[in-house]
Structure formats: structure tokens, C-alpha cells
Design a protein around this motif. Structure first.
Motif, PDB file in Angstrom:
ATOM      1  N   ASP B 374       0.850  -1.187   0.000  1.00 40.90           N
ATOM      2  CA  ASP B 374       0.000   0.000   0.000  1.00 40.90           C
ATOM      3  C   ASP B 374       0.889   1.241   0.000  1.00 40.90           C
ATOM      4  O   ASP B 374       1.384   1.675   1.036  1.00 40.90           O
ATOM      5  N   LYS B 375       1.094   1.781  -1.188  1.00 39.00           N
ATOM      6  CA  LYS B 375       2.059   2.878  -1.352  1.00 39.00           C
ATOM      7  C   LYS B 375       1.721   4.080  -0.473  1.00 39.00           C
ATOM      8  O   LYS B 375       2.614   4.734   0.052  1.00 39.00           O
ATOM      9  N   GLU B 376       0.442   4.351  -0.330  1.00 37.26           N
ATOM     10  CA  GLU B 376       0.077   5.561   0.385  1.00 37.26           C
ATOM     11  C   GLU B 376       0.422   5.439   1.869  1.00 37.26           C
ATOM     12  O   GLU B 376       1.030   6.332   2.460  1.00 37.26           O
ATOM     13  N   ILE B 377       0.053   4.304   2.443  1.00 40.50           N
ATOM     14  CA  ILE B 377       0.352   4.103   3.864  1.00 40.50           C
ATOM     15  C   ILE B 377       1.855   4.085   4.088  1.00 40.50           C
ATOM     16  O   ILE B 377       2.366   4.649   5.054  1.00 40.50           O
ATOM     17  N   ILE B 378       2.587   3.468   3.156  1.00 40.66           N
ATOM     18  CA  ILE B 378       4.044   3.406   3.280  1.00 40.66           C
ATOM     19  C   ILE B 378       4.642   4.812   3.291  1.00 40.66           C
ATOM     20  O   ILE B 378       5.521   5.137   4.084  1.00 40.66           O
ATOM     21  N   LEU B 379       4.135   5.668   2.437  1.00 40.06           N
ATOM     22  CA  LEU B 379       4.634   7.046   2.368  1.00 40.06           C
ATOM     23  C   LEU B 379       4.282   7.837   3.622  1.00 40.06           C
ATOM     24  O   LEU B 379       5.115   8.574   4.155  1.00 40.06           O
ATOM     25  N   ASN B 380       3.053   7.671   4.079  1.00 38.02           N
ATOM     26  CA  ASN B 380       2.650   8.399   5.289  1.00 38.02           C
ATOM     27  C   ASN B 380       3.503   7.990   6.478  1.00 38.02           C
ATOM     28  O   ASN B 380       3.938   8.830   7.271  1.00 38.02           O
ATOM     29  N   HIS B 381       3.723   6.694   6.577  1.00 41.35           N
ATOM     30  CA  HIS B 381       4.564   6.155   7.646  1.00 41.35           C
ATOM     31  C   HIS B 381       5.948   6.807   7.580  1.00 41.35           C
ATOM     32  O   HIS B 381       6.492   7.267   8.592  1.00 41.35           O
ATOM     33  N   ALA B 382       6.504   6.867   6.379  1.00 48.49           N
ATOM     34  CA  ALA B 382       7.832   7.448   6.210  1.00 48.49           C
ATOM     35  C   ALA B 382       7.831   8.924   6.614  1.00 48.49           C
ATOM     36  O   ALA B 382       8.709   9.375   7.344  1.00 48.49           O
ATOM     37  N   ASN B 383       6.830   9.655   6.160  1.00 49.15           N
ATOM     38  CA  ASN B 383       6.808  11.082   6.481  1.00 49.15           C
ATOM     39  C   ASN B 383       6.739  11.315   7.984  1.00 49.15           C
ATOM     40  O   ASN B 383       7.365  12.238   8.519  1.00 49.15           O
ATOM     41  N   GLN B 384       6.011  10.450   8.664  1.00 46.18           N
ATOM     42  CA  GLN B 384       5.905  10.555  10.117  1.00 46.18           C
ATOM     43  C   GLN B 384       7.273  10.387  10.776  1.00 46.18           C
ATOM     44  O   GLN B 384       7.688  11.201  11.595  1.00 46.18           O
ATOM     45  N   LEU B 385       8.000   9.334  10.364  1.00 50.73           N
ATOM     46  CA  LEU B 385       9.298   9.078  10.992  1.00 50.73           C
ATOM     47  C   LEU B 385      10.319  10.153  10.618  1.00 50.73           C
ATOM     48  O   LEU B 385      11.174  10.509  11.425  1.00 50.73           O
ATOM     49  N   ILE B 386      10.228  10.652   9.398  1.00 54.43           N
ATOM     50  CA  ILE B 386      11.156  11.709   8.978  1.00 54.43           C
ATOM     51  C   ILE B 386      10.983  12.915   9.889  1.00 54.43           C
ATOM     52  O   ILE B 386      11.955  13.559  10.296  1.00 54.43           O
ATOM     53  N   GLU B 387       9.725  13.180  10.268  1.00 55.93           N
ATOM     54  CA  GLU B 387       9.466  14.302  11.150  1.00 55.93           C
ATOM     55  C   GLU B 387       9.935  13.990  12.579  1.00 55.93           C
ATOM     56  O   GLU B 387      10.663  14.777  13.184  1.00 55.93           O
ATOM     57  N   ASP B 388       9.555  12.819  13.088  1.00 60.06           N
ATOM     58  CA  ASP B 388       9.894  12.470  14.476  1.00 60.06           C
ATOM     59  C   ASP B 388      11.389  12.440  14.718  1.00 60.06           C
ATOM     60  O   ASP B 388      11.847  12.786  15.797  1.00 60.06           O
ATOM     61  N   TYR B 389      12.135  11.976  13.770  1.00 56.66           N
ATOM     62  CA  TYR B 389      13.573  11.805  13.979  1.00 56.66           C
ATOM     63  C   TYR B 389      14.388  12.876  13.269  1.00 56.66           C
ATOM     64  O   TYR B 389      15.593  12.788  13.182  1.00 56.66           O
ATOM     65  N   ARG B 390      13.717  13.847  12.749  1.00 54.56           N
ATOM     66  CA  ARG B 390      14.364  14.953  12.032  1.00 54.56           C
ATOM     67  C   ARG B 390      15.377  14.410  11.016  1.00 54.56           C
ATOM     68  O   ARG B 390      16.546  14.779  11.003  1.00 54.56           O
ATOM     69  N   ILE B 391      14.926  13.509  10.176  1.00 52.00           N
ATOM     70  CA  ILE B 391      15.769  13.010   9.096  1.00 52.00           C
ATOM     71  C   ILE B 391      15.775  14.088   8.012  1.00 52.00           C
ATOM     72  O   ILE B 391      14.717  14.512   7.555  1.00 52.00           O
ATOM     73  N   LYS B 392      16.969  14.505   7.639  1.00 48.22           N
ATOM     74  CA  LYS B 392      17.042  15.637   6.722  1.00 48.22           C
ATOM     75  C   LYS B 392      16.999  15.168   5.267  1.00 48.22           C
ATOM     76  O   LYS B 392      17.951  14.583   4.773  1.00 48.22           O
ATOM     77  N   THR B 393      15.894  15.425   4.613  1.00 48.89           N
ATOM     78  CA  THR B 393      15.725  15.003   3.229  1.00 48.89           C
ATOM     79  C   THR B 393      14.619  15.821   2.589  1.00 48.89           C
ATOM     80  O   THR B 393      13.705  16.262   3.271  1.00 48.89           O
ATOM     81  N   PRO B 394      14.705  16.033   1.275  1.00 49.18           N
ATOM     82  CA  PRO B 394      13.608  16.763   0.611  1.00 49.18           C
ATOM     83  C   PRO B 394      12.285  15.988   0.657  1.00 49.18           C
ATOM     84  O   PRO B 394      11.236  16.579   0.813  1.00 49.18           O
ATOM     85  N   ASN B 395      12.317  14.675   0.519  1.00 50.47           N
ATOM     86  CA  ASN B 395      11.084  13.900   0.648  1.00 50.47           C
ATOM     87  C   ASN B 395      11.394  12.429   0.875  1.00 50.47           C
ATOM     88  O   ASN B 395      12.547  12.007   0.831  1.00 50.47           O
ATOM     89  N   ALA B 396      10.354  11.655   1.096  1.00 52.92           N
ATOM     90  CA  ALA B 396      10.523  10.251   1.480  1.00 52.92           C
ATOM     91  C   ALA B 396      10.908   9.353   0.317  1.00 52.92           C
ATOM     92  O   ALA B 396      11.268   8.200   0.507  1.00 52.92           O
ATOM     93  N   GLN B 397      10.835   9.872  -0.902  1.00 55.45           N
ATOM     94  CA  GLN B 397      11.138   9.057  -2.076  1.00 55.45           C
ATOM     95  C   GLN B 397      12.617   9.065  -2.428  1.00 55.45           C
ATOM     96  O   GLN B 397      13.036   8.378  -3.359  1.00 55.45           O
ATOM     97  N   VAL B 398      13.389   9.894  -1.728  1.00 50.75           N
ATOM     98  CA  VAL B 398      14.815  10.015  -2.030  1.00 50.75           C
ATOM     99  C   VAL B 398      15.515   8.696  -1.690  1.00 50.75           C
ATOM    100  O   VAL B 398      15.207   8.046  -0.709  1.00 50.75           O
ATOM    101  N   MET B 399      16.435   8.296  -2.540  1.00 50.69           N
ATOM    102  CA  MET B 399      17.200   7.087  -2.261  1.00 50.69           C
ATOM    103  C   MET B 399      18.082   7.313  -1.044  1.00 50.69           C
ATOM    104  O   MET B 399      18.675   8.377  -0.877  1.00 50.69           O
TER     105      MET B 399
END
Ligand SMILES: Nc1ncnc2c1ncn2[C@@H]1O[C@H](COP(=O)(O)OP(=O)(O)OP(=O)(O)O)[C@@H](O)[C@H]1O
Ligand SMILES: [Mg+2]
Lengths: 361, 511
Positions: B374-399
Motif C-alpha cells: 500500500d504505497k500511500e500508507i508506506i509514504l505516510n509512515h515514512a513522512n511521520q518518521l522523517i518528522e519524528d527523527y528529524r531526518i534531513k531530506t527533501p522527501n521520502a522518495q529520495v534514495m
């Protein structure tokens, strides 16, 4: 903005082919022949009329399905250069089946497909098993298995399956023949099947758990294993799938085009498939385009030779150039840009079987 | 103090798709100095250095070498200018000798043939000038300890005539001893006219080693200070933009039932016995720290528990379940594991952040249903963790391979922690992470334990072990020298790390 998917799968392959044909043209010119006439006759030979187009598509079918076979295997880091052998073995098994029984078409066609797919799958699966159990290089093994397949076919058409004076088998059952979809030509339903297969595989690769896992294994077997994926099992499954696809391609060629097996059954479709897969960057959807482009090269080669007196060898030169371009445009292993690294990236990955610990799921 | 400026980078900007990695950066390096480069994960340190080493081209800006404007478009031209770089991830050919690795590709002196004898000869010639920095030319890389492999990397650039050395997080993989040896050598280098740029997240090292420090944040230079005139606290404030607490608030915790029990675990490898009859358990609500110098069996122990390595004998129990010799996915079900090597084991470098974040549970709901992702849930999950852990990236699709080192580590840590595991095995969880984020992650680890979960913390950073653990087991040559409380004097833990048993206690003193 043009989507990356379109660029990778359609525009890039076309650009590479055009560039390679241009250089090919220069070479033709240097040999004192007329490049415009040569390329022109190549194109009219492939696309100049109903029969030509149909014949090009007929050649595209085995190229496409074998291309898919190579691409899927490559995704799990298995470099299958044995599609040629699997293709032949598939055709051989299907022939054996379809000269032995004669059921109604609805059963006969799927059953003949199945027999070919199983034969191809087994041939490739053995190599897969050797790789995951012992770490034996699949590059060597699939290549060697090609020779086994050549000899097997040679033996069958001269021995047990021989019919009449020529080294060929009897015609397969009528009910096993594939329907023609373009009246007045040899174009059969196989082209539709091939395209559907490509789309289905594209979906499997990028939208399913199985696809996620085999790509993960292909990119980093170690990390995938750490992630709980059974890497050995996935590699084995992909090799079975890959061989089955190539075997199926053999069955389809038999059932759609030749109707019988003979010694030089394949002009090297399984080898072209490697270049086709590469050109498509191992994307099933991209294989549709690159197989068609290769189909055109093959389809027009005869005409070019007759009209412009240019040897067919130039086609191989063009194919080789295409591979060179693809390699040059790739990111190397670990993103390094040296050519050596790029070529290393092409080669199947070294695989050390996990010692113990990891048993079955 | 008026030393010549050997490198001057002026107004350097570097843009990646969606990221301004360097924003009009000015950076000067004086002759004979050790210049620290400090900054949060993704601040742009490695990028700036790759530009100086010719691996990346700046979008804007100029580089002056000894006052002369110079275009550096490849590492080769950087080396011609006397600039060499050692990367955090080594680039050595594992099964070749030191001599071949050092001389490889120097066709002007060696021709195109791999001539071992000639390579050794050239290296020995070089050693006669460089008397205090040697590695046996015949050694095979994969048989050498990490610290020595790093020396080979340094040798490689010295041999090519580098006078300006760039070291990107060189100490991240070193033991304290190896670090000290490296520092001694670096200080010696400066006396011989070498100039050094040193990247590290460890403020103590920066304070000890450097003469000057440049601090970066968000691609910009925040300031440049003389090390003598600053403090750890000030540096941390400069790079993070807020105060950083160096002491963690650790409350006493009630221990519960054992979650992981290991009984007489023995692991043999091709090189010999790595783990010898270890027995211990990790309880609910505790952090058991395993201290020890790298290479004393930590890796083998952890891999055997997780299921990545065959055990020779012994039993591993998870709660009530025997997981001895099962596939890692058995362990993954309720537990998490942060492996030592993020690039080889923790991440699939050519997968996006989003895809990496589901590596452990991609085949479970909600990420997949009926074998479909489920691509959408996978992306939302990623965006959440990127925010929680302050992962520095333009978006969740970046390699993941386009992330900075510390941000790659954050991807692994966030994935493993977000599963809320009953047991977390963490090997060097904060390696390569900046001080601000280390604090955040350590607080998260403590919170996890306070929620009654078990953590097995394996770290070569003694300080991290001391500040987080409830009990500390000291591992030496595959055996525990004792299991002690974190109040134990550092000196006696140090002694145990060197192989002294703790006050005569046996190795199975767990319960
Ligand atoms: N090849 C690349 N493609 C796209 N973005 C990149 C690439 N390399 C780096 N970046 C981005 O540039 C920024 C700076 O990265 P850099 O590696 O210089 O950080 P750093 O200061 O070295 O961090 P760390 O301490 O984590 O190693 C990051 O946001 C990173 O995502
Ligand atoms: Mg970095």
C-alpha cells in the motif's frame, strides 16, 4: 514535466538505438556502402507493409518473453545468460507433449504452455539451487547449460522425435496451435500474451511483497536477510520463474510459428534477450519497447542485406554499441563512475551462502 | 601567528535536487593546522569536502590554492594540488595487499601491470622518507584491523604526494586506543608541514586535536573559532542552535521478567572461537550494556542471537520461545535490531527512504494486504518518521544513498525503534550522529526502557554505555569479565576491557 518512468523505459532505449544506428551508418559508409540506403531498407524491411510489420512482431514475441526472463532474474541478482537453452528446452518439452497427446484446444494450449514452462524452469532452477547452496557462479552454469540444451535438441530431432528424412520432429497437434490474430499474416496471439506478461510482471515487481523482496535481495542480499527476508528462497523462486518464462517463450514460438521442432530452432533469441533486458534497465515494461526495437533490427536485416549489400553483421555491431551506451549511462557500483565498476555492476553478484542460522521460513 | 593560507574556499554553493547542501560557504585552511569541521547531520560537511577533493562540482564559488584560483574537477587534479581525502567508508580492495592498494592506478610509476614486487619496492622507498608511519606492505587488507586499514587509506594519499589531508569522520570506526594513535600521528604530521581537515561529531576529539573549528548548520557556516578560546558547550550550541544536556536524566527502574535469555552460547568462526559459553539475560525495563573493545565477539554474539550466524552450541530464548537457529524473521517479529554496519546490513542503499523504513515489516498490515503493497500508507509512515527523527531530506522518495551518513543512521534507528519492540538490540546506535540527535535518541532509548521494554546495548563508546545502562557486561575475547553496575569506577571497567576478571566472580553471575 516528463515522467522519469517514460524517460527510463521508452525515451532512453529509443535514443540509444538511434545513436547506435547512426554510428552503424557511419561504419557502413566507411566500408564503401550507402548508409542511407542500408538504414532505409532496414526500416522498410521491418515496417514497410503489412507482412513486414507482422513478421517484425512475430520476431518480437520470443525476444520479449526471453527479455522478461532475463530481467526478472537479474532483479534478484541472478545473471541468467541461459535463456537460450531454457527457450530450447521449453520448446522441446512442449513438442514431446504435443506430438504425444491431442486434447481439445482449451486444455491442450495451456497444458503445452505448462510443460514448456516447467522444463525451462527446471533447467534454470538447477543453476539457482547450485548458486544458493554452493555459491557456484550462475554465469558459467547457465552458459554451460545452454550446450546441454543444444545437444538435447540435436539428439531429439535426430533420434527419438525424428520424423521423416530431415532432422526435425513431426508436426504438433493441431489443437496446440495458437490462433492467428491478423488474418493473412503469421502474427499470432503470442504478442498479446507477451505484452500482458510484461505488464503483470512490472506490477509484481513494484507493487507486491514478492517484488519488494526480490528487488531487495538483488540490491543487497545481506541487508535483505537482516530484514528477515529469506534471500536464498527468493533467488530460487526467481530462477524458477525466469526459466519458466524462457521455456514458455519456446513453447509459444513452437505453437505460434513453427509447429514443429528442428535443429536450428532459435536464431539466438535467448542471447539477444540479455541485451534487451539491459537496454530496458531490467524493467519489464521497458522490455516491451526494447524487444520491439530489436525485433525491428532483426526483421529488417534480411532486406538490408539484399538491397544495400550490407552484411547482417552490422546488426550485431549496432547491438553491441547499444550495450556500450547502456553501460556508460549507468551508475556504477556504489555510485562510482569508473567503467570497471560499471561493468562489475553488470555481472551477477557474488553470493556466499549463509552458513547455518538461517533455515527455512 | 601568521601562517600561509593553503586552501581558501570562497562563496561555495552546491545544490542537489531539492537540497541546498552548501550555501555560500567560506572556508580557510592555514598551513600546518588541524582544522575541525563540525555540524549537524546533513549540514553539508562531507559535501564541502567532496568539492575540495574534486568529487563534486560546486554550483557556484571558487577555490584558491595558496592564493591561486584553481579549478578542481577530479580527485586526480586535487591530488596534483596536494589535496587528499580519506572517506568514512573505506575504498580498498579487500583481498589485495597493502602495497597494491597503495600504488594502484599510478600508471606513471608502475605501468599497467599489477606488479607486486615493484609495488612493495616503491612503498619501501617511500617509507625511507616517512619514517614514523608504516604499514607492512605485504599485509592483505581483509586480515588487517580497521585502524590499520585506515592507515592504508591515509598512505594512499600520502604516497600520491598529498600535503593537505581531509579526514571525514575517521574516528567513527576506531577503538579509543586506535583513535589515540591516529591523533599522535596527525599531530606529528603537522610538524612536517601537513595541514589537516578533520570532521567529527565527537566534541571531545575536536577539543583535543584541533587548532581551529568551523561550525556549519543547514549548509552555511555559523562561525569559526580558535579551539583554545571555546568550549564543548559553546560548540554544541553553535551547531545545534540550543543548549545540549550532556548528562541524561536516568531514573531508577524496576526490573521485570527476563525477555532474552542466553544460555552457554558458543560461536565458532573460521578464525576461531568468537563467543565462549556466554550466559546472561536481559530483563523487562532494563538496559544491559555490553562494553568492550571492538572485535571481542560483540558482532558474533549479536548475530547469533538474531539468527544471522550459526551457533556452535547453546540456547537462545525469547520470552518463552526457543529461537536457537531460526531465520532472522523469527526474531524480527517482536524484536528489533540496529546492526553495526548501516550501509551493508541495515539499509538497502538503492531503495528509497520509504521502502527502507518498511524493510522489517513490509509483509505485514498495514503496509501490505494480500501481498500487495500500500504505497500511500508506506509514504505516510515514512513522512511521520522523517518528522519524528528529524531526518534531513527533501522527501521520502529520495534514495537512501543520497542522504548524509548520520541521516542514514537515523533511518535505521527510527525504523527499529518505531516498531515498539519488546527487545531491542542496538549496536553502536548513535554512530555518526550529531550531538543534538544523539541526545534525542538516547532519551528515546531511556523512554523505551521506562515503558518496560528490554534493551541490549552494544557499544564501543564507553561513555554511552555508562550513561544508559542499568548493568554493564564487559566482553573480552568472547567471555564476560564480569557484569557490574554503572557506578563501577571507569578504571576498573577499563581493566576488565583489557582482560582482567572482576573480583573473582565467575562468568555466569547473572541472576
Ligand atoms: N548525492 C546526493 N544527492 C542528493 N542529495 C545529496 C547528495 N549528497 C548529499 N546530499 C544532501 O546534501 C546535504 C548535505 O549532506 P552531507 O553529506 O554534506 O552532510 P554532512 O554534513 O556530511 O552530514 P553527516 O554528519 O550526517 O555525515 C544532505 O541533506 C544530503 O541529503
Ligand atoms: Mg558526512
Amino acid at each position: 514535466m516528463i515522467n522519469k518512468f517514460i524517460v527510463e523505459n521508452f525515451l532512453k532505449p529509443i535514443a540509444f538505438i538511434v545513436l547506435a544506428m547512426f554510428i552503424g551508418g557511419v561504419l557502413i559508409f566507411l566500408t564503401g556502402k550507402d548508409p542511407v540506403l542500408a538504414i532505409g531498407s532496414l526500416l522498410t524491411g521491418a515496417l514497410g507493409g503489412k507482412t513486414q510489420i507482422a513478421e517484425t512482431l512475430v520476431k518480437t514475441v520470443p525476444l520479449l518473453i526471453c527479455g522478461l526472463a532475463v530481467a526478472m532474474a537479474y532483479r534478484s541478482s541472478f545473471f541468467n545468460i541461459g535463456a537460450e537453452g531454457q527457450f530450447l528446452v521449453g520448446a522441446l518439452a512442449s513438442t514431446w507433449f504435443a506430438v504425444s497427446v491431442q486434447w481439445p484446444s482449451i486444455f491442450m494450449i495451456p497444458a503445452t504452455f505448462l510443460v514448456g514452462a516447467i522444463a525451462g524452469g527446471l533447467l534454470c532452477g538447477v543453476v539457482g539451487l547450485l548458486k544458493i547452496k554452493t555459491g557456484a557462479s550462475e554465469v558459467i552454469n547457465t552458459l554451460m547449460f545452454n550446450y546441454i540444451a543444444f545437444r538435447l535438441v540435436g539428439y531429439a530431432v535426430n533420434g527419438p522425435l525424428k520424423e521423416g528424412y530431415l532432422p526435425q520432429t513431426a508436426s504438433i497437434a493441431n489443437t496446440a496451435l495458437l490462433p492467428i490474430i491478423w488474418p493473412g499474416t503469421r502474427l499470432h496471439i503470442g504478442i498479446v500474451l507477451a505484452v500482458i506478461l510484461a505488464i503483470v510482471l512490472q506490477f509484481i515487481l513494484f507493487r507486491t511483497v514478492f517484488g519488494y523482496q526480490i528487488r531487495a535481495v538483488g540490491l543487497s542480499a545481506r541487508a535483505a536477510t537482516y530484514g528477515g527476508i529469506n534471500a536464498s528462497k527468493r533467488i530460487l523462486q526467481t530462477t524458477l520463474l525466469s526459466g519458466a518464462l524462457a521455456g514458455l517463450a519456446g513453447s509459444i514460438e513452437l505453437m505460434g510459428v513453427t509447429g514443429r521442432l528442428y535443429e536450428v530452432f532459435s536464431p539466438g533469441y535467448g542471447f539477444d534477450a540479455i541485451a534487451i533486458s539491459l537496454l530496458a534497465r531490467n524493467n519489464p515494461a521497458g522490455v516491451i519497447v526494447s524487444a520491439l526495437l530489436f525485433g525491428i533490427l532483426r526483421g529488417g536485416a534480411g532486406q538490408m542485406q539484399r538491397v544495400a549489400d550490407v552484411s547482417m553483421v552490422i546488426i550485431y555491431v549496432i547491438q553491441a554499441l547499444i550495450i556500450v551506451f547502456v553501460v556508460l549511462s549507468m551508475d556504477g557500483k556504489k555510485g562510482q563512475k569508473s567503467i570497471g565498476n560499471k561493468i562489475k555492476g553488470l555481472w551477477g553478484k557474488k553470493w556466499t551462502p549463509l552458513k547455518g542460522g538461517a533455515v527455512d521460513e | 601567528m601568521k601562517k600561509e593560507v593553503v586552501v581558501s574556499m570562497r562563496n561555495i554553493s552546491k545544490e542537489y535536487p531539492g537540497v541546498l547542501a552548501n550555501d555560500r560557504v567560506n572556508f580557510d585552511l592555514a598551513e600546518g593546522e588541524i582544522h575541525g569541521l563540525l555540524g549537524e547531520n546533513g549540514a553539508g560537511k562531507s559535501t564541502l569536502m567532496k568539492i575540495l577533493y574534486g568529487m563534486e562540482q560546486p554550483t557556484e564559488g571558487d577555490i584558491y590554492i595558496r592564493g591561486i584560483k584553481t579549478a578542481i574537477d577530479t580527485p586526480k587534479s586535487a591530488l596534483e594540488q596536494g589535496i587528499g581525502m580519506v572517506h568514512q567508508h573505506f575504498m580498498l580492495i579487500k583481498n589485495f595487499s597493502v602495497a597494491i592498494n597503495v600504488t594502484l592506478g599510478m600508471t606513471d610509476r608502475l605501468g599497467y601491470r599489477l606488479d607486486e614486487r615493484r609495488a612493495i619496492h616503491l612503498l619501501q622507498e617511500f617509507y625511507s622518507e616517512m619514517t614514523y608511519f608504516k604499514v607492512d606492505p605485504k599485509g592483505i587488507i581483509e586480515e588487517l584491523p580497521v585502524g590499520i586499514q585506515q592507515r592504508v587509506e591515509i598512505l594512499k594519499i600520502l604516497f600520491r604526494g598529498a600535503k593537505i589531508l581531509i579526514l571525514d569522520e575517521p574516528t567513527a570506526v576506531l577503538t579509543p586506543n586506535e583513535t589515540q594513535e591516529l591523533f599522535d600521528i596527525l599531530k606529528r604530521f603537522t610538524k612536517d608541514g601537513y595541514s589537516i581537515i578533520f570532521i567529527s561529531h565527537k566534541l571531545d576529539e575536536i577539543m583535543e586535536l584541533t587548532d581551529r573549528v568551523t561550525v556549519m548548520r543547514d549548509g552555511r557556516v555559523i562561525g569559526e573559532v580558535n579551539t583554545k578560546e571555546t568550549s564543548k558547550e559553546e560548540l554544541a550550541r553553535m551547531m545545534v542552535g540550543r543548549e545540549v544536556i550532556f548528562r541524561l536524566p536516568k531514573t531508577k527502574q524496576q526490573q521485570g521478567a527476563p525477555v532474552l535469555s542466553v544460555d552457554k552460547l558458543t560461536v565458532d568462526t573460521d578464525w576461531g572461537r568468537a563467543v565462549n559459553k556466554l550466559s546472561f539475560s536481559v530483563h523487562k525495563g532494563e538496559i544491559l550494556g555490553i562494553a568492550g573493545v571492538d572485535g571481542n565477539g560483540q558482532k558474533e554474539l549479536v548475530e547469533a542471537i538474531v539468527g544471522l550466524r550459526a551457533k556452535t552450541s547453546g540456547v537462545v530464548m525469547l520470552q518463552e520461545q526457543d529461537i536457537t537457529n531460526t531465520h532472522p524473521h523469527q526474531f524480527n517479529r517482536e524484536c528489533s535490531y540496529i546492526p553495526e554496519d548501516r550501509q551493508e546490513e541495515g539499509l538497502i542503499m538503492e531503495y528509497s527512504i520509504a521502502d527502507n523504513l518498511i524493510l522489517k515489516n513490509h509483509n505485514q498490515e498495514p503496509f501490505s494486504k494480500h501481498y500487495l503493497l500500500d504505497k500511500e500508507i508506506i509514504l505516510n509512515h515514512a513522512n511521520q518518521l522523517i518528522e519524528d527523527y528529524r531526518i534531513k531530506t527533501p522527501n521520502a522518495q529520495v534514495m537512501v544513498k543520497a542522504l548524509s551518513g548520520g541521516n542514514q543512521q537515523k533511518v535505521v534507528v527510527s525504523r527499529e525503534m518505531s516498531k515498539d519492540p519488546d527487545l531491542l538490540i542496538a549496536v553502536n546506535p548513535t554512530r555518526g550522529i550529531d550531538v543534538g540527535s544523539i541526545e534525542e535518541i538516547q532519551v528515546k532509548l531511556l523512554k523505551h526502557r521506562d515503558e518496560g521494554k528490554a534493551i541490549l546495548l552494544v557499544s564501543t563508546e564507553l561513555e554511552e554505555i555508562l550513561s544508559l545502562s542499568d548493568r554493564i557486561a564487559v566482553l573480552y575475547e568472547g567471555e564476560f569479565m564480569g557484569i557490574v553496575s554503572p557506578d563501577t569506577p571507569v578504571e576498573s571497567i577499563g581493566l576488565m576491557m583489557a582482560g582482567t576478571r572482576h573480583r573473582g566472580e565467575g562468568e555466569q553471575d547473572d541472576q
